[in-house]
Design a protein around this motif. Structure first.
Motif, PDB file in Angstrom:
ATOM      1  N   ARG A 297     -30.286 -20.202 -78.398  1.00 23.15           N
ATOM      2  CA  ARG A 297     -29.392 -20.360 -79.478  1.00 23.15           C
ATOM      3  C   ARG A 297     -29.316 -22.363 -79.200  1.00 23.15           C
ATOM      4  O   ARG A 297     -29.684 -22.710 -80.972  1.00 23.15           O
ATOM      5  N   ARG A 298     -28.773 -22.603 -78.267  1.00 20.17           N
ATOM      6  CA  ARG A 298     -27.881 -24.088 -79.230  1.00 20.17           C
ATOM      7  C   ARG A 298     -29.752 -24.989 -78.714  1.00 20.17           C
ATOM      8  O   ARG A 298     -29.776 -25.742 -79.303  1.00 20.17           O
ATOM      9  N   ALA A 299     -30.856 -24.744 -78.222  1.00 17.48           N
ATOM     10  CA  ALA A 299     -32.246 -25.221 -77.549  1.00 17.48           C
ATOM     11  C   ALA A 299     -32.630 -24.701 -79.384  1.00 17.48           C
ATOM     12  O   ALA A 299     -33.185 -25.840 -80.136  1.00 17.48           O
ATOM     13  N   LEU A 300     -32.562 -24.187 -79.854  1.00 19.09           N
ATOM     14  CA  LEU A 300     -33.386 -23.435 -81.542  1.00 19.09           C
ATOM     15  C   LEU A 300     -32.587 -24.417 -82.610  1.00 19.09           C
ATOM     16  O   LEU A 300     -32.983 -24.128 -83.706  1.00 19.09           O
ATOM     17  N   SER A 301     -31.279 -25.109 -82.016  1.00 20.27           N
ATOM     18  CA  SER A 301     -30.211 -25.286 -83.078  1.00 20.27           C
ATOM     19  C   SER A 301     -30.720 -27.069 -83.011  1.00 20.27           C
ATOM     20  O   SER A 301     -29.522 -27.765 -83.846  1.00 20.27           O
ATOM     21  N   ALA A 302     -31.179 -27.404 -81.782  1.00 23.41           N
ATOM     22  CA  ALA A 302     -30.959 -28.888 -81.827  1.00 23.41           C
ATOM     23  C   ALA A 302     -32.125 -29.520 -82.735  1.00 23.41           C
ATOM     24  O   ALA A 302     -32.970 -29.391 -82.812  1.00 23.41           O
TER      25      ALA A 302
END
Length: 308
Positions: A297-302
């Motif tokens: 999720r963090r990678a997809l929100s960067a």
């Protein structure tokens, strides 16, 4: 569900030989494959050889989706050359589908490419199931080039399938075929290329997808190689095919899952599942990539992912 299971995002890629259907029409292997997949609990399932699943209103696809917990199915087209299309299934509790694309131009098997939004993430994730040509290295090269459109700047992707070719890296645990010992001459013609005046194993698709060239970083990360090296999991480099044949040399790691680099960093484990049930169900084993859902999720929100 444990806390650790709450943080899991599981992607399975599996080529079930002829969709588990025998020439006589028996479906015992299909049921066995579904039992295996039920235990693996995929959030994303990348399937190859969904043989004739496009017939009778795609009822085989819906039966599989229901058997695995009412997943959402996507099926690419069959072609005049092959009745074995690729497909993708997604878990609606984690993945919200937003779009669907099918890559058909000059493909032996069209690429099945749904796009989802992982719940809790701000940008989209491309998924793709592919099955590269079994008999023509030039065709495989063209198909790998087509897959590069899923690695454009700003895109986040997980792609997987049967590569019908070999890894290009030198730190594999399985040696490339010694072609002087392979009895099947047609297999030699189908899986080798000419390089520097010699016939060698075809590693070109992997070089295109996960190689470095003239200072460019790789478009994708081979998750088996990443697990085997960066994560210290040599089992990620295990061979996959063929579980049945012995006339094509030792088993090779031809079934692979790739991810764009920012997504690969969320990987926690890569496994090749070989059990008695798997060996009975198909000549290929399932490949299972497990990600940390929170890291994904963090990678997809960067910011880079948000550009997709």
């Amino acid at each position: 569900m444990s806390e650790s299971e709450d943080d899991v995002f599981r992607v399975v890629s599996w080529n079930v030989e002829h969709n588990g259907i025998s020439r006589e029409g028996g479906d015992e292997r299909w049921h066995l494959a579904m039992d295996v997949l039920t235990t693996l609990k995929p959030h994303v399932l990348l399937r190859q050889e969904l043989t004739r699943a496009d017939t009778f209103g795609r009822r085989a696809v819906w039966a599989e989706a229901t058997r695995l917990g009412r997943l959402i199915p996507f099926l690419a087209s069959a072609t005049p050359e092959s009745a074995n299309p690729t497909g993708v299934y997604t878990d609606p509790s984690v993945c919200e589908p937003t779009e669907y694309y099918e890559h058909t131009t000059k493909m032996w098997h069209p690429i099945c490419n749904p796009v989802v939004r992982v719940k809790g993430a701000s940008s989209k994730l491309h998924l793709a199931s592919f099955h590269l040509c079994s008999f023509n290295p030039a065709q495989r090269k063209s198909e790998a080039k087509r897959l590069t459109v899923l690695g454009k700047p700003g895109m986040a992707s997980i792609i997987g399938g049967d590569c019908n070719s070999y890894p290009h890296t030198t730190d594999e645990t399985v040696a490339l075929p010694d072609w002087s010992t392979v009895a099947d001459r047609s297999h030699f013609e189908q899986r080798t290329i000419e390089r520097d005046g010699r016939r060698v194993s075809d590693t070109v698709p992997d070089e295109i997808l996960a190689g470095t060239h003239d200072g460019y970083p790789p478009l994708f990360v081979d998750l088996g190689h990443y697990a085997g090296t960066a994560l210290g999991q040599p089992e990620g480099l295990a061979a996959t095919s063929s579980l049945w044949r012995t006339d094509q040399g030792p088993k090779q790691r031809i079934d692979r899952i790739y991810a764009t680099p920012q997504i690969a960093l969320a990987l926690t484990q890569l496994e090749v599942i070989v059990t008695d049930d798997v060996i009975e169900a198909s000549d290929h084993p399932p490949v299972v990539a497990t990600f940390s859902l929170s890291k994904l999720r963090r990678a997809l929100s960067a910011p880079r992912a948000a550009a997709a």
